[in-house]
Design a protein around this motif. Structure first.
Motif, PDB file in Angstrom:
ATOM      1  N   HIS A  38      53.901  10.758  21.876  1.00  0.00           N
ATOM      2  CA  HIS A  38      54.622  11.121  20.655  1.00  0.00           C
ATOM      3  C   HIS A  38      55.452   9.976  20.100  1.00  0.00           C
ATOM      4  O   HIS A  38      55.894   9.089  20.810  1.00  0.00           O
ATOM      5  CB  HIS A  38      55.435  12.415  20.807  1.00  0.00           C
ATOM      6  CG  HIS A  38      56.507  12.392  21.861  1.00  0.00           C
ATOM      7  ND1 HIS A  38      57.768  11.944  21.611  1.00  0.00           N
ATOM      8  CD2 HIS A  38      56.509  12.810  23.143  1.00  0.00           C
ATOM      9  CE1 HIS A  38      58.506  12.080  22.707  1.00  0.00           C
ATOM     10  NE2 HIS A  38      57.765  12.591  23.660  1.00  0.00           N
ATOM     11  N   ASP A  83      60.506   7.514  26.767  1.00  0.00           N
ATOM     12  CA  ASP A  83      60.039   8.806  26.242  1.00  0.00           C
ATOM     13  C   ASP A  83      60.088   8.782  24.720  1.00  0.00           C
ATOM     14  O   ASP A  83      61.107   9.057  24.146  1.00  0.00           O
ATOM     15  CB  ASP A  83      60.918   9.923  26.799  1.00  0.00           C
ATOM     16  CG  ASP A  83      60.496  11.293  26.315  1.00  0.00           C
ATOM     17  OD1 ASP A  83      59.384  11.428  25.789  1.00  0.00           O
ATOM     18  OD2 ASP A  83      61.305  12.238  26.458  1.00  0.00           O
ATOM     19  N   CYS A  84      59.004   8.411  24.070  1.00  0.00           N
ATOM     20  CA  CYS A  84      57.681   8.340  24.646  1.00  0.00           C
ATOM     21  C   CYS A  84      57.081   6.927  24.474  1.00  0.00           C
ATOM     22  O   CYS A  84      55.874   6.765  24.414  1.00  0.00           O
ATOM     23  CB  CYS A  84      56.822   9.401  23.965  1.00  0.00           C
ATOM     24  SG  CYS A  84      55.236   9.727  24.728  1.00  0.00           S
ATOM     25  N   GLU A  95      57.841  15.780  18.334  1.00  0.00           N
ATOM     26  CA  GLU A  95      57.595  16.461  19.614  1.00  0.00           C
ATOM     27  C   GLU A  95      58.888  17.047  20.165  1.00  0.00           C
ATOM     28  O   GLU A  95      58.945  18.191  20.575  1.00  0.00           O
ATOM     29  CB  GLU A  95      56.980  15.469  20.610  1.00  0.00           C
ATOM     30  CG  GLU A  95      56.398  16.133  21.870  1.00  0.00           C
ATOM     31  CD  GLU A  95      57.348  16.186  23.052  1.00  0.00           C
ATOM     32  OE1 GLU A  95      56.968  16.756  24.081  1.00  0.00           O
ATOM     33  OE2 GLU A  95      58.480  15.687  22.964  1.00  0.00           O
ATOM     34  N   GLU A  96      59.931  16.224  20.128  1.00  0.00           N
ATOM     35  CA  GLU A  96      61.191  16.660  20.745  1.00  0.00           C
ATOM     36  C   GLU A  96      61.836  17.830  19.999  1.00  0.00           C
ATOM     37  O   GLU A  96      62.592  18.591  20.565  1.00  0.00           O
ATOM     38  CB  GLU A  96      62.180  15.483  20.817  1.00  0.00           C
ATOM     39  CG  GLU A  96      61.667  14.255  21.567  1.00  0.00           C
ATOM     40  CD  GLU A  96      61.546  14.463  23.071  1.00  0.00           C
ATOM     41  OE1 GLU A  96      61.704  15.607  23.534  1.00  0.00           O
ATOM     42  OE2 GLU A  96      61.281  13.471  23.773  1.00  0.00           O
ATOM     43  N   ASP A 114      53.098  11.345  28.603  1.00  0.00           N
ATOM     44  CA  ASP A 114      54.474  11.626  28.190  1.00  0.00           C
ATOM     45  C   ASP A 114      55.357  11.834  29.418  1.00  0.00           C
ATOM     46  O   ASP A 114      56.124  12.770  29.486  1.00  0.00           O
ATOM     47  CB  ASP A 114      54.476  12.890  27.299  1.00  0.00           C
ATOM     48  CG  ASP A 114      55.850  13.172  26.715  1.00  0.00           C
ATOM     49  OD1 ASP A 114      56.708  12.278  26.763  1.00  0.00           O
ATOM     50  OD2 ASP A 114      56.054  14.292  26.227  1.00  0.00           O
ATOM     51  N   TYR A 161      62.149   9.152  36.448  1.00  0.00           N
ATOM     52  CA  TYR A 161      62.100   9.630  35.054  1.00  0.00           C
ATOM     53  C   TYR A 161      63.300  10.525  34.753  1.00  0.00           C
ATOM     54  O   TYR A 161      63.865  10.480  33.669  1.00  0.00           O
ATOM     55  CB  TYR A 161      60.780  10.396  34.852  1.00  0.00           C
ATOM     56  CG  TYR A 161      60.477  10.735  33.419  1.00  0.00           C
ATOM     57  CD1 TYR A 161      60.480   9.766  32.432  1.00  0.00           C
ATOM     58  CD2 TYR A 161      60.163  12.042  33.055  1.00  0.00           C
ATOM     59  CE1 TYR A 161      60.188  10.082  31.118  1.00  0.00           C
ATOM     60  CE2 TYR A 161      59.864  12.368  31.743  1.00  0.00           C
ATOM     61  CZ  TYR A 161      59.881  11.382  30.781  1.00  0.00           C
ATOM     62  OH  TYR A 161      59.592  11.705  29.480  1.00  0.00           O
TER      63      TYR A 161
END
Ligand SMILES: [Zn+2]
Length: 349
Positions: free
Chosen positions: A149, A161-162, A195-196, A223, A302
């Motif tokens: 994304h 991210d991302c 996306e978020e 992702d 992550y």
């Protein structure tokens, strides 16, 4: 002193209750500052304090500071431009907060000054998916997709991210073009938008491309940070194809393992969530992504970066990114060059 001790004890009790409220709100996914509307508040006496004209709230937030959009606010038609929150909600770095708290305990005099500039602008805001396409030479109406994304949380730059998801997808596209390969199937390299905010770009794409959904071999979405692909878990019917396709992967970097394993059938999600791949999975489109691992021991976590102020370009890991791009190119091109679409048999329960 005895009165003060009693007040401190009471404050500690209140803090405990507030913590419980915060946790409940988080679990119910409804922690937002407008909650009087929903009979749900971020802290004890929140509504009363707002009515009394409080200037704002300061809370301690664990480090790293994590940002999450409040989807309850975004998606609830009860929240409009006219009733946006006007009481400041300040999350302070927990170390700064502890310093202030200690000063309170020591009865020191101090001032806190905040320069807060929140700007609201009436939407809708136009937002675009960016999609690269290599048209199939033999089956132009069949597809292989690779995606990540384009957007990120504004608390940092989204280098991971991302950034670490979408860049190997872009690099794979570049390498395939440069190699002169003519894939049999059409390849789509997608940088999905929004996306978020709730998988907006991928949802819009799926909605606008219903006719293509039955003809997508697989969507390879990335992702989850910069860690490299080390394998694929695929259903029995896809297994022989992937074993063959992935054969060259082991040869490029012998120090990076890669294993194709038989797995599934998988549970088909009933609603999208987490990442763009889920939007496709809900529609029963194969969206198998690579298994990834911190294989060289970079001690990458992550969870320490995801949606925090640490999500910067410097957290990416170049050799992982290079390997991810190469694997992405080989595998997507391999799937595009099969003489059949990948079988969906035994994919979802
Ligand atoms: Zn993401």
């Amino acid at each position: 002193d005895s009165i003060r001790a009693a007040i401190i004890a009471e404050n500690n009790e209140t803090a405990k209750k507030n913590y419980q409220i915060m946790e409940d709100n988080w679990n119910n996914n409804t922690d937002n500052p407008l909650l009087p509307l929903k009979e749900n508040v971020p802290a004890l006496f929140y509504k009363e304090m707002c009515e009394a004209g409080v200037l704002g709230f300061i809370q301690s937030a664990t480090v790293p500071l994590r940002a999450l959009y409040d989807k309850a606010v975004m998606n609830d038609p009860a929240f409009t431009f006219d009733n946006l929150p006007d009481v400041c909600d300040i999350k302070l770095d927990e170390h700064q907060y502890a310093t202030i708290k200690q000063m309170v305990k020591e009865r020191r005099t101090f001032f806190l000054e905040f320069d807060i500039r929140n700007h609201f602008r009436m939407g809708p805001v136009k937002y675009y998916n960016v999609i690269g396409k290599i048209k199939g030479s033999k089956y132009p109406d069949e597809y292989v997709m690779a995606s990540g994304h384009l957007d990120a949380f504004d608390v940092a730059t989204g280098g991971v991210d991302c950034g670490s998801g979408i860049t190997p997808v872009m690099e794979a596209a570049r390498m395939i073009m440069k190699s002169g390969a003519k894939p049999k199937r059409t390849m789509l390299f997608c940088a999905f938008a929004g996306e978020e905010f709730g998988l907006l770009g991928s949802t819009a794409w799926v909605k606008a491309n219903k006719d293509k959904l039955g003809k997508i071999s697989n969507l390879f979405n990335r992702d989850g940070g910069p860690t490299p692909p080390v394998g694929l878990d695929v259903p029995k019917a896809m297994y022989p194809d992937f074993v063959k396709i992935c054969e060259p992967v082991k040869k490029i970097r012998p120090d990076y393992p890669f294993e194709v394993k038989e797995a599934g059938p998988f549970t088909k999600p009933s609603q999208p969530g987490g990442t763009d791949a889920s939007v496709f999975a809900v529609e029963a489109v194969p969206a198998i992504d690579f298994n990834e691992k911190d294989i060289k021991g970079y001690n990458f976590s992550y969870g320490e970066i995801w949606h925090t102020e640490r999500d910067t370009y410097s957290k990416s890991i170049p050799e992982y990114q290079e390997h991810a791009a190469t694997v992405m190119a080989i595998v997507t091109l391999g799937v595009a060059n099969l003489d059949h679409l990948l079988s969906r048999e035994g994919l979802y329960k």
